[in-house]
Design a protein around this motif. Structure first.
Motif, PDB file in Angstrom:
ATOM      1  N   GLU A   1       0.838  -1.188   0.000  1.00 43.65           N
ATOM      2  CA  GLU A   1       0.000   0.000   0.000  1.00 43.65           C
ATOM      3  C   GLU A   1       0.880   1.248   0.000  1.00 43.65           C
ATOM      4  O   GLU A   1       1.972   1.265   0.566  1.00 43.65           O
ATOM      5  CB  GLU A   1      -0.911   0.004   1.232  1.00 43.65           C
ATOM      6  CG  GLU A   1      -1.888  -1.170   1.278  1.00 43.65           C
ATOM      7  CD  GLU A   1      -2.766  -1.122   2.506  1.00 43.65           C
ATOM      8  OE1 GLU A   1      -2.562  -0.204   3.337  1.00 43.65           O
ATOM      9  OE2 GLU A   1      -3.647  -1.987   2.632  1.00 43.65           O
ATOM     10  N   ASP A   2       0.366   2.306  -0.647  1.00 42.60           N
ATOM     11  CA  ASP A   2       1.104   3.563  -0.668  1.00 42.60           C
ATOM     12  C   ASP A   2       1.313   4.062   0.756  1.00 42.60           C
ATOM     13  O   ASP A   2       0.397   4.035   1.579  1.00 42.60           O
ATOM     14  CB  ASP A   2       0.344   4.609  -1.472  1.00 42.60           C
ATOM     15  CG  ASP A   2       0.305   4.269  -2.958  1.00 42.60           C
ATOM     16  OD1 ASP A   2       0.727   3.157  -3.305  1.00 42.60           O
ATOM     17  OD2 ASP A   2      -0.153   5.106  -3.759  1.00 42.60           O
ATOM     18  N   ALA A   3       2.527   4.519   1.031  1.00 44.46           N
ATOM     19  CA  ALA A   3       2.829   4.948   2.396  1.00 44.46           C
ATOM     20  C   ALA A   3       4.035   5.881   2.387  1.00 44.46           C
ATOM     21  O   ALA A   3       4.854   5.876   1.467  1.00 44.46           O
ATOM     22  CB  ALA A   3       3.109   3.741   3.298  1.00 44.46           C
ATOM     23  N   ILE A   4       4.110   6.700   3.424  1.00 43.46           N
ATOM     24  CA  ILE A   4       5.276   7.544   3.703  1.00 43.46           C
ATOM     25  C   ILE A   4       5.881   7.066   5.017  1.00 43.46           C
ATOM     26  O   ILE A   4       5.179   6.923   6.012  1.00 43.46           O
ATOM     27  CB  ILE A   4       4.889   9.026   3.793  1.00 43.46           C
ATOM     28  CG1 ILE A   4       4.384   9.532   2.427  1.00 43.46           C
ATOM     29  CG2 ILE A   4       6.073   9.870   4.253  1.00 43.46           C
ATOM     30  CD1 ILE A   4       3.920  10.965   2.445  1.00 43.46           C
ATOM     31  N   PHE A   5       7.166   6.780   5.017  1.00 43.27           N
ATOM     32  CA  PHE A   5       7.808   6.258   6.214  1.00 43.27           C
ATOM     33  C   PHE A   5       9.188   6.889   6.371  1.00 43.27           C
ATOM     34  O   PHE A   5       9.751   7.455   5.419  1.00 43.27           O
ATOM     35  CB  PHE A   5       7.935   4.728   6.147  1.00 43.27           C
ATOM     36  CG  PHE A   5       8.770   4.230   5.011  1.00 43.27           C
ATOM     37  CD1 PHE A   5      10.115   3.949   5.194  1.00 43.27           C
ATOM     38  CD2 PHE A   5       8.219   4.037   3.749  1.00 43.27           C
ATOM     39  CE1 PHE A   5      10.897   3.495   4.148  1.00 43.27           C
ATOM     40  CE2 PHE A   5       8.989   3.576   2.699  1.00 43.27           C
ATOM     41  CZ  PHE A   5      10.332   3.310   2.902  1.00 43.27           C
ATOM     42  N   THR A   6       9.707   6.771   7.581  1.00 41.61           N
ATOM     43  CA  THR A   6      11.005   7.356   7.916  1.00 41.61           C
ATOM     44  C   THR A   6      11.975   6.248   8.291  1.00 41.61           C
ATOM     45  O   THR A   6      11.610   5.300   9.000  1.00 41.61           O
ATOM     46  CB  THR A   6      10.869   8.354   9.078  1.00 41.61           C
ATOM     47  OG1 THR A   6       9.957   9.383   8.703  1.00 41.61           O
ATOM     48  CG2 THR A   6      12.216   8.990   9.402  1.00 41.61           C
ATOM     49  N   LEU A   7      13.199   6.374   7.797  1.00 42.90           N
ATOM     50  CA  LEU A   7      14.225   5.352   8.006  1.00 42.90           C
ATOM     51  C   LEU A   7      15.523   6.039   8.413  1.00 42.90           C
ATOM     52  O   LEU A   7      15.883   7.089   7.864  1.00 42.90           O
ATOM     53  CB  LEU A   7      14.429   4.562   6.715  1.00 42.90           C
ATOM     54  CG  LEU A   7      15.350   3.342   6.755  1.00 42.90           C
ATOM     55  CD1 LEU A   7      14.760   2.275   7.637  1.00 42.90           C
ATOM     56  CD2 LEU A   7      15.539   2.806   5.335  1.00 42.90           C
ATOM     57  N   THR A   8      16.213   5.465   9.382  1.00 45.60           N
ATOM     58  CA  THR A   8      17.490   6.014   9.828  1.00 45.60           C
ATOM     59  C   THR A   8      18.609   5.443   8.958  1.00 45.60           C
ATOM     60  O   THR A   8      18.831   4.236   8.916  1.00 45.60           O
ATOM     61  CB  THR A   8      17.756   5.688  11.301  1.00 45.60           C
ATOM     62  OG1 THR A   8      16.690   6.211  12.100  1.00 45.60           O
ATOM     63  CG2 THR A   8      19.075   6.289  11.755  1.00 45.60           C
TER      64      THR A   8
ATOM     65  N   GLN B   1      21.256   9.550  10.070  1.00 41.66           N
ATOM     66  CA  GLN B   1      20.317  10.607   9.732  1.00 41.66           C
ATOM     67  C   GLN B   1      18.966   9.992   9.364  1.00 41.66           C
ATOM     68  O   GLN B   1      18.906   8.885   8.823  1.00 41.66           O
ATOM     69  CB  GLN B   1      20.817  11.456   8.556  1.00 41.66           C
ATOM     70  CG  GLN B   1      22.039  12.301   8.884  1.00 41.66           C
ATOM     71  CD  GLN B   1      22.425  13.191   7.718  1.00 41.66           C
ATOM     72  OE1 GLN B   1      21.930  13.046   6.607  1.00 41.66           O
ATOM     73  NE2 GLN B   1      23.327  14.131   7.976  1.00 41.66           N
ATOM     74  N   GLU B   2      17.907  10.719   9.666  1.00 39.65           N
ATOM     75  CA  GLU B   2      16.574  10.249   9.327  1.00 39.65           C
ATOM     76  C   GLU B   2      16.245  10.633   7.881  1.00 39.65           C
ATOM     77  O   GLU B   2      16.411  11.782   7.481  1.00 39.65           O
ATOM     78  CB  GLU B   2      15.528  10.842  10.274  1.00 39.65           C
ATOM     79  CG  GLU B   2      15.548  10.241  11.661  1.00 39.65           C
ATOM     80  CD  GLU B   2      14.340  10.645  12.477  1.00 39.65           C
ATOM     81  OE1 GLU B   2      13.641  11.603  12.059  1.00 39.65           O
ATOM     82  OE2 GLU B   2      14.079  10.012  13.516  1.00 39.65           O
ATOM     83  N   GLU B   3      15.811   9.643   7.109  1.00 39.37           N
ATOM     84  CA  GLU B   3      15.421   9.856   5.724  1.00 39.37           C
ATOM     85  C   GLU B   3      13.944   9.499   5.580  1.00 39.37           C
ATOM     86  O   GLU B   3      13.482   8.489   6.105  1.00 39.37           O
ATOM     87  CB  GLU B   3      16.260   8.990   4.777  1.00 39.37           C
ATOM     88  CG  GLU B   3      17.748   9.296   4.783  1.00 39.37           C
ATOM     89  CD  GLU B   3      18.077  10.544   3.984  1.00 39.37           C
ATOM     90  OE1 GLU B   3      17.165  11.075   3.307  1.00 39.37           O
ATOM     91  OE2 GLU B   3      19.232  10.989   4.038  1.00 39.37           O
ATOM     92  N   THR B   4      13.205  10.323   4.860  1.00 42.62           N
ATOM     93  CA  THR B   4      11.783  10.096   4.633  1.00 42.62           C
ATOM     94  C   THR B   4      11.565   9.631   3.199  1.00 42.62           C
ATOM     95  O   THR B   4      12.124  10.211   2.256  1.00 42.62           O
ATOM     96  CB  THR B   4      10.976  11.377   4.896  1.00 42.62           C
ATOM     97  OG1 THR B   4      11.229  11.814   6.244  1.00 42.62           O
ATOM     98  CG2 THR B   4       9.489  11.121   4.735  1.00 42.62           C
ATOM     99  N   PHE B   5      10.770   8.570   3.035  1.00 43.06           N
ATOM    100  CA  PHE B   5      10.519   7.980   1.721  1.00 43.06           C
ATOM    101  C   PHE B   5       9.018   7.890   1.462  1.00 43.06           C
ATOM    102  O   PHE B   5       8.212   7.792   2.404  1.00 43.06           O
ATOM    103  CB  PHE B   5      11.115   6.568   1.629  1.00 43.06           C
ATOM    104  CG  PHE B   5      12.608   6.519   1.739  1.00 43.06           C
ATOM    105  CD1 PHE B   5      13.399   6.599   0.605  1.00 43.06           C
ATOM    106  CD2 PHE B   5      13.229   6.390   2.974  1.00 43.06           C
ATOM    107  CE1 PHE B   5      14.781   6.552   0.703  1.00 43.06           C
ATOM    108  CE2 PHE B   5      14.601   6.340   3.081  1.00 43.06           C
ATOM    109  CZ  PHE B   5      15.380   6.414   1.941  1.00 43.06           C
ATOM    110  N   HIS B   6       8.684   7.896   0.171  1.00 41.20           N
ATOM    111  CA  HIS B   6       7.298   7.651  -0.254  1.00 41.20           C
ATOM    112  C   HIS B   6       7.289   6.388  -1.115  1.00 41.20           C
ATOM    113  O   HIS B   6       8.022   6.291  -2.107  1.00 41.20           O
ATOM    114  CB  HIS B   6       6.747   8.823  -1.060  1.00 41.20           C
ATOM    115  CG  HIS B   6       5.396   8.558  -1.633  1.00 41.20           C
ATOM    116  ND1 HIS B   6       5.153   8.473  -2.990  1.00 41.20           N
ATOM    117  CD2 HIS B   6       4.199   8.321  -1.035  1.00 41.20           C
ATOM    118  CE1 HIS B   6       3.882   8.208  -3.196  1.00 41.20           C
ATOM    119  NE2 HIS B   6       3.282   8.117  -2.026  1.00 41.20           N
ATOM    120  N   PHE B   7       6.476   5.412  -0.705  1.00 44.16           N
ATOM    121  CA  PHE B   7       6.371   4.135  -1.418  1.00 44.16           C
ATOM    122  C   PHE B   7       5.048   4.085  -2.168  1.00 44.16           C
ATOM    123  O   PHE B   7       3.997   4.444  -1.631  1.00 44.16           O
ATOM    124  CB  PHE B   7       6.451   2.965  -0.431  1.00 44.16           C
ATOM    125  CG  PHE B   7       6.172   1.615  -1.061  1.00 44.16           C
ATOM    126  CD1 PHE B   7       7.165   0.948  -1.762  1.00 44.16           C
ATOM    127  CD2 PHE B   7       4.912   1.039  -0.969  1.00 44.16           C
ATOM    128  CE1 PHE B   7       6.909  -0.278  -2.345  1.00 44.16           C
ATOM    129  CE2 PHE B   7       4.652  -0.190  -1.537  1.00 44.16           C
ATOM    130  CZ  PHE B   7       5.649  -0.854  -2.236  1.00 44.16           C
TER     131      PHE B   7
END
Length: 414
Positions: free
Chosen positions: A184-191, A195-201
């Motif tokens: 499912e489409d989602a926005i998540f944050t990954l270290t 550093q924290e990186e934000t992605f859109h899937f």
């Protein structure tokens, strides 16, 4: 006028028969004049005419067979995506016309194939240079295409084409693995790299050559979010600077006037007016700064069970509206914060120019929560305003701080 292939074959047979008959007739007459036997003349004529007829028919038929074989080889080449074969057409019959038609079709297909190849090359160049990771998966869960960003973000710099996507997904780290698994489409944050990186899937299904395919897209949002964050901070600084100047400049002028009056007692009656104006400007400045501080230190929600009719009834004393739906239902929310959301939205509805009797709050409970709708008949927002309505410090009102909807959004997210 061209004749058909079957007509030409028939004409060839008839012509050979006629030639044989004429040769036989000539041979019979010649032998008859020489006093020879008619039977011997007939046999002799056949012995000469039949080989000639057979040779003529064979030469023609061999030409047609060669041409048909060549056309067949060319068509098989087209089937195998080989458009380089060309055939020679040296006649004006139907077979020559068929060969010329084959050559024209091969030229058209070759041109179209070159155009498609150039477009695919251009598309691949764009995708390979795109910062968005793109992965194409066939119905057998095989990766049939991946760009450089996908190999970097998903494959760890290794080759992805030909591998099972499920195996690649299993090697991902949380929460990316869970997001990819859900599909499912989602926005998540990954270290990443401390550093924290934000992605859109995003995941899309489509059919390619009647076969089902899946496209996976992963976009790194951090640079854009940081750019917007810097833009918001710049705007916040400009807004605060503007408000401070609007308040401090007149205060400074009024203080100077008060000092001047102290030196001239005959104007002492104006001091009360000056002090009142200073107090008004300072209160405005305090209220303005308090709004910014409230946005920055919004507390965590303290949830409690509330009845919507009671919560909305407390707000109705400030702004009149009608209630629709099921206000007798309950919810687990922070009463004070939700009331603040409703006050901001209802205040906007009133300021939009809507009549009070046309402002409606709809309450629709479901298994996943409650949907609140604040409806009005005001002027509404254009597309540019809609895109920026939730940004802090953005306002279209002359005296607006741009924090009302931003605080509402923060409360709802919390």
């Amino acid at each position: 006028m061209r004749t058909s292939l079957s007509g030409r074959v028939a004409a060839l047979v008839v012509g050979n028969v006629v030639v044989a008959a004429l040769l036989t007739l000539v041979a019979v007459r010649v032998f008859d004049r020489l006093g020879g036997s008619v039977f011997i003349a007939f046999i002799t004529a056949l012995a000469v005419a039949i080989p000639i007829a057979i040779w003529s028919a064979r030469s023609r038929s061999e030409r047609y067979v060669r041409m048909l074989t060549a056309v067949g080889d060319g068509v098989r080449g087209l089937r195998d995506q080989d458009f380089s074969l060309r055939l020679a057409a040296d006649g004006d019959d139907e077979m020559s016309e068929l060969i010329r038609l084959y050559n024209d079709v091969a030229d058209v297909l070759r041109t179209q194939r070159q155009e498609i190849y150039q477009k695919e090359l251009l598309l691949d160049t764009i995708l390979q240079g795109s910062p968005i990771a793109v992965v194409l998966i066939n119905a057998a869960d095989r990766i049939i295409y991946s760009n450089a960003a996908a190999r970097e973000m998903i494959g760890g710099g290794t080759r992805l084409d030909g591998r099972h996507f499920s195996e690649v997904a299993e090697a991902l780290v949380d929460p990316m693995r869970d997001v990819v698994r859900s599909g499912e489409d989602a926005i998540f944050t990954l270290t990443m790299r401390d550093q924290e990186e934000t992605f859109h899937f995003a995941r899309r299904l489509f059919h390619l050559n009647t076969q089902r395919h899946t496209m996976i897209m992963l976009e790194r949002l951090t640079p854009e979010l940081r750019r917007q964050e810097v833009s918001v901070w710049k705007k916040a600084i400009r807004t605060i600077n503007h408000e401070l100047n609007n308040s401090l400049a007149p205060v400074s002028s009024l203080v100077h006037s008060a000092r001047h009056i102290q030196k001239h007692p005959q104007h002492a009656d104006r001091l009360d007016e000056i002090y009142s104006t200073i107090e008004e400007r300072l209160q405005h400045l305090q209220s303005f700064l308090e709004g910014y501080a409230q946005f920055a230190r919004l507390p965590a929600p303290r949830k409690e069970r509330v009845v919507w009719s009671q919560l909305l009834g407390e707000v109705r004393d400030l702004y009149p509206f009608r209630i629709e739906g099921r206000p007798e239902s309950t919810a687990l929310v922070d009463r004070a914060q939700i009331q603040q959301v409703m006050i901001n939205l209802l205040k906007n509805a009133v300021e939009s120019g809507s009549a009070p009797d046309e402002i409606v709050v709809g309450v629709e409970p479901s298994a996943h929560g409650t949907t609140l709708r604040v409806l009005d008949r005001g002027r509404g927002m254009d597309e540019a305003t809609m895109r920026q309505a939730l940004l802090p410090f953005y306002s279209t009102k002359p005296a607006g701080s741009g924090l009302g909807l931003a605080i509402c959004s923060e409360i709802v997210d919390a």
